[in-house]
Design a protein around this motif. Structure first.
Motif, mmCIF file in Angstrom:
data_model
loop_
_atom_site.group_PDB
_atom_site.id
_atom_site.type_symbol
_atom_site.label_atom_id
_atom_site.label_comp_id
_atom_site.label_asym_id
_atom_site.label_seq_id
_atom_site.Cartn_x
_atom_site.Cartn_y
_atom_site.Cartn_z
ATOM 1 N N GLN A 99 8.864 -2.727 -4.053
ATOM 2 C CA GLN A 99 8.203 -1.541 -4.592
ATOM 3 C C GLN A 99 7.544 -0.818 -3.425
ATOM 4 O OE1 GLN A 99 5.555 -3.189 -7.581
ATOM 5 N NE2 GLN A 99 7.186 -3.354 -9.094
ATOM 6 N N ALA A 100 8.097 0.321 -3.049
ATOM 7 C CA ALA A 100 7.636 1.058 -1.870
ATOM 8 C C ALA A 100 6.368 1.842 -2.195
ATOM 9 C CB ALA A 100 8.729 2.000 -1.391
ATOM 10 N N TRP A 101 5.258 1.503 -1.496
ATOM 11 C CA TRP A 101 4.007 2.205 -1.753
ATOM 12 C C TRP A 101 3.674 3.181 -0.627
ATOM 13 C CZ3 TRP A 101 -0.058 1.376 1.706
ATOM 14 C CH2 TRP A 101 -0.074 0.169 2.414
ATOM 15 N N SER A 102 2.846 4.178 -0.966
ATOM 16 C CA SER A 102 2.473 5.260 -0.038
ATOM 17 C C SER A 102 3.692 5.778 0.711
ATOM 18 C CB SER A 102 1.404 4.783 0.941
ATOM 19 O OG SER A 102 0.164 4.631 0.290
ATOM 20 N N PRO A 103 4.716 6.233 0.000
ATOM 21 C CA PRO A 103 5.981 6.615 0.643
ATOM 22 C C PRO A 103 5.918 7.894 1.469
ATOM 23 C CG PRO A 103 6.022 7.156 -1.686
ATOM 24 C CD PRO A 103 4.776 6.372 -1.471
ATOM 25 N N GLY A 149 1.230 6.821 9.762
ATOM 26 C CA GLY A 149 0.128 6.127 10.406
ATOM 27 C C GLY A 149 -0.610 5.213 9.450
ATOM 28 N N HIS A 150 -1.826 4.858 9.854
ATOM 29 C CA HIS A 150 -2.648 3.995 9.001
ATOM 30 C C HIS A 150 -3.518 4.887 8.118
ATOM 31 C CE1 HIS A 150 -4.532 0.303 7.709
ATOM 32 N NE2 HIS A 150 -5.735 0.781 8.013
ATOM 33 N N PHE A 151 -2.888 5.399 7.041
ATOM 34 C CA PHE A 151 -3.554 6.302 6.101
ATOM 35 C C PHE A 151 -4.095 7.548 6.808
ATOM 36 C CE2 PHE A 151 -4.053 2.004 4.296
ATOM 37 C CZ PHE A 151 -3.342 2.178 3.115
ATOM 38 N N GLU A 152 -3.309 8.056 7.772
ATOM 39 C CA GLU A 152 -3.739 9.254 8.501
ATOM 40 C C GLU A 152 -3.458 10.532 7.725
ATOM 41 O OE1 GLU A 152 -2.646 9.370 12.688
ATOM 42 O OE2 GLU A 152 -2.314 7.202 12.620
ATOM 43 N N GLY A 153 -2.524 10.472 6.792
ATOM 44 C CA GLY A 153 -2.218 11.664 6.019
ATOM 45 C C GLY A 153 -0.771 11.685 5.569
ATOM 46 N N ILE A 154 -0.376 12.819 5.010
ATOM 47 C CA ILE A 154 0.972 13.009 4.479
ATOM 48 C C ILE A 154 1.825 13.731 5.517
ATOM 49 C CG2 ILE A 154 2.317 14.030 2.604
ATOM 50 C CD1 ILE A 154 0.407 11.844 1.689
ATOM 51 N N PHE A 155 3.066 13.283 5.692
ATOM 52 C CA PHE A 155 3.944 13.950 6.673
ATOM 53 C C PHE A 155 4.606 15.187 6.100
ATOM 54 C CE2 PHE A 155 6.666 10.539 4.822
ATOM 55 C CZ PHE A 155 7.714 11.305 4.315
ATOM 56 N N LEU A 156 4.666 15.295 4.783
ATOM 57 C CA LEU A 156 5.315 16.433 4.143
ATOM 58 C C LEU A 156 4.562 17.726 4.458
ATOM 59 C CD1 LEU A 156 5.997 14.722 0.721
ATOM 60 C CD2 LEU A 156 7.760 15.470 2.329
ATOM 61 N N ILE A 199 6.773 3.923 -5.619
ATOM 62 C CA ILE A 199 5.517 4.219 -6.298
ATOM 63 C C ILE A 199 5.049 5.620 -5.930
ATOM 64 C CG2 ILE A 199 3.128 3.520 -6.664
ATOM 65 C CD1 ILE A 199 3.970 0.681 -5.817
ATOM 66 N N ALA A 200 5.007 6.491 -6.918
ATOM 67 C CA ALA A 200 4.497 7.845 -6.729
ATOM 68 C C ALA A 200 3.032 7.843 -7.128
ATOM 69 C CB ALA A 200 5.289 8.832 -7.588
ATOM 70 N N GLY A 201 2.155 8.090 -6.161
ATOM 71 C CA GLY A 201 0.724 8.007 -6.436
ATOM 72 C C GLY A 201 0.084 9.326 -6.816
ATOM 73 N N THR A 202 0.899 10.316 -7.145
ATOM 74 C CA THR A 202 0.375 11.638 -7.457
ATOM 75 C C THR A 202 0.023 11.788 -8.934
ATOM 76 O OG1 THR A 202 0.832 14.018 -7.316
ATOM 77 C CG2 THR A 202 2.680 12.593 -7.892
ATOM 78 N N MET A 203 -0.951 12.637 -9.202
ATOM 79 C CA MET A 203 -1.275 13.013 -10.582
ATOM 80 C C MET A 203 -0.951 14.493 -10.807
ATOM 81 S SD MET A 203 -2.448 10.505 -12.481
ATOM 82 C CE MET A 203 -1.657 9.035 -11.793
ATOM 83 N N ASN A 204 -0.306 15.109 -9.803
ATOM 84 C CA ASN A 204 0.108 16.500 -9.912
ATOM 85 C C ASN A 204 1.341 16.587 -10.818
ATOM 86 O OD1 ASN A 204 1.976 18.814 -8.943
ATOM 87 N ND2 ASN A 204 -0.010 19.368 -8.055
ATOM 88 N N LEU A 205 1.245 17.373 -11.871
ATOM 89 C CA LEU A 205 2.304 17.409 -12.880
ATOM 90 C C LEU A 205 3.641 17.856 -12.312
ATOM 91 C CD1 LEU A 205 0.366 18.913 -15.943
ATOM 92 C CD2 LEU A 205 0.398 16.571 -15.065
#
Length: 304
Positions: free
Chosen positions: A211-215, A219-226, A267-273
């Motif tokens: 189960q792939a988390w924080s896809p 870095g170490h929770f440095e941010g989103i690459f998108l 695992i998608a951690g977003t709550m954005n619809l």
């Protein structure tokens, strides 16, 4: 929604999991659950430590405001982290943690329980006793781990009677350590360093679902690459392929993970619809081998 086989069981589960770590900050938690479910996501991931359990409570309260039935969901939670203090895989703690989660989730059982981060003081006999008690009482249907290496899993398997069906591991276009060392095998190169004991191949050999988390993190929770200016080549290639497949860069980064033949869940951690919809739709996209490798290299990796 793409379905995959859940570990060695006969169950088919959604390839996309909605991670509920941020549901406490969601502006529309009810709508998020409904959007996910309508898009085919019926697998929800929790942990007793998320907002000190508040995320599980919000999930249960939000679910009651929908028409979704509990039996149509696959609810997973994790235990073993006492934030900032220690890890605890003792029988007493596992039992107590599950009882707390069941109460907050307002359910009689969870479909899956994962041990959250390795506990070096683990006594596997205690884990086995806790798992057997929880299974016998009908409170947990399946068991697994999170962030564990093959040796740690094998130690548990020596004592635990139940199959360990899943392992949550960080994986994504900017977290490719699981596959890097395989490319550089038998080479004197920093990319050949084995950080995890060959967990990718181990999981495939032993029918454990990754189960792939924080896809989307780097870095170490440095941010989103998108959309991040630090990664122009990667985002350009994501945009190009997103246009081809009528999706978004978020969807394409998701499709990259699900293209791997290990048959992972993501695992998608977003709550954005809108993002929930994009990610769910991306589960049906099957990019080519050449496109997969082009994204891997656009992320800054060099093939030997």
């Amino acid at each position: 929604m793409k379905q995959i086989k859940f570990g060695p069981t006969d169950e088919q589960v959604a390839a996309i999991i909605l991670g509920c770590m941020r549901i406490d900050a969601a502006e529309q938690p009810v709508e998020a659950l409904e959007t996910a479910f309508d898009a085919g996501i019926n697998f929800f991931d929790h942990a007793d430590m998320y907002a000190d359990g508040e995320c599980e409570s919000i999930f249960a309260k939000s679910l009651k405001q929908t028409s979704i039935k509990r039996d149509d969901l696959f609810i997973q939670t994790k235990c073993g982290i006492i934030q900032g203090v220690m890890f605890d895989f003792s029988k007493e703690h596992i039992i107590k943690a599950v009882e707390g989660s069941l109460k907050r989730l307002d359910t009689d059982y969870v479909d899956s329980l994962l041990l959250h981060r390795p506990d070096t003081l683990v006594e596997p006999e205690e884990v086995a006793a806790a798992f057997s008690q929880l299974e016998k009482q009908g409170k947990v249907r399946h068991f697994g781990v999170s962030n564990q290496r093959p040796g740690q899993i094998e130690l548990l398997k020596k004592y635990v009677e139940q199959p360990l069906v899943a392992n949550q591991l960080q994986f994504g276009l900017k977290h490719t350590e699981m596959i890097d060392q395989g490319f550089y095998a038998n080479m004197h190169h920093e990319m050949s360093i084995d950080h995890d004991g060959g967990i990718l191949e181990y999981s495939r050999l032993h029918d454990m679902t990754i189960q792939a988390w924080s896809p989307y993190q780097y870095g170490h929770f440095e941010g989103i690459f998108l959309g991040n200016a630090k990664f122009p080549e990667l985002n350009q290639r994501l945009e190009e392929l997103a246009e081809k497949y009528h999706t978004t860069p978020t969807g394409m980064a998701s499709a990259w993970i699900l293209r791997h033949p290990a048959k992972m869940q993501m695992i998608a951690g977003t709550m954005n619809l809108q993002r929930i919809k994009e990610i769910a739709a991306a589960s049906e996209i099957n990019i080519t081998r050449e496109e997969w490798y082009s994204l891997y290299q656009a992320a800054g990796n060099i093939l030997p």
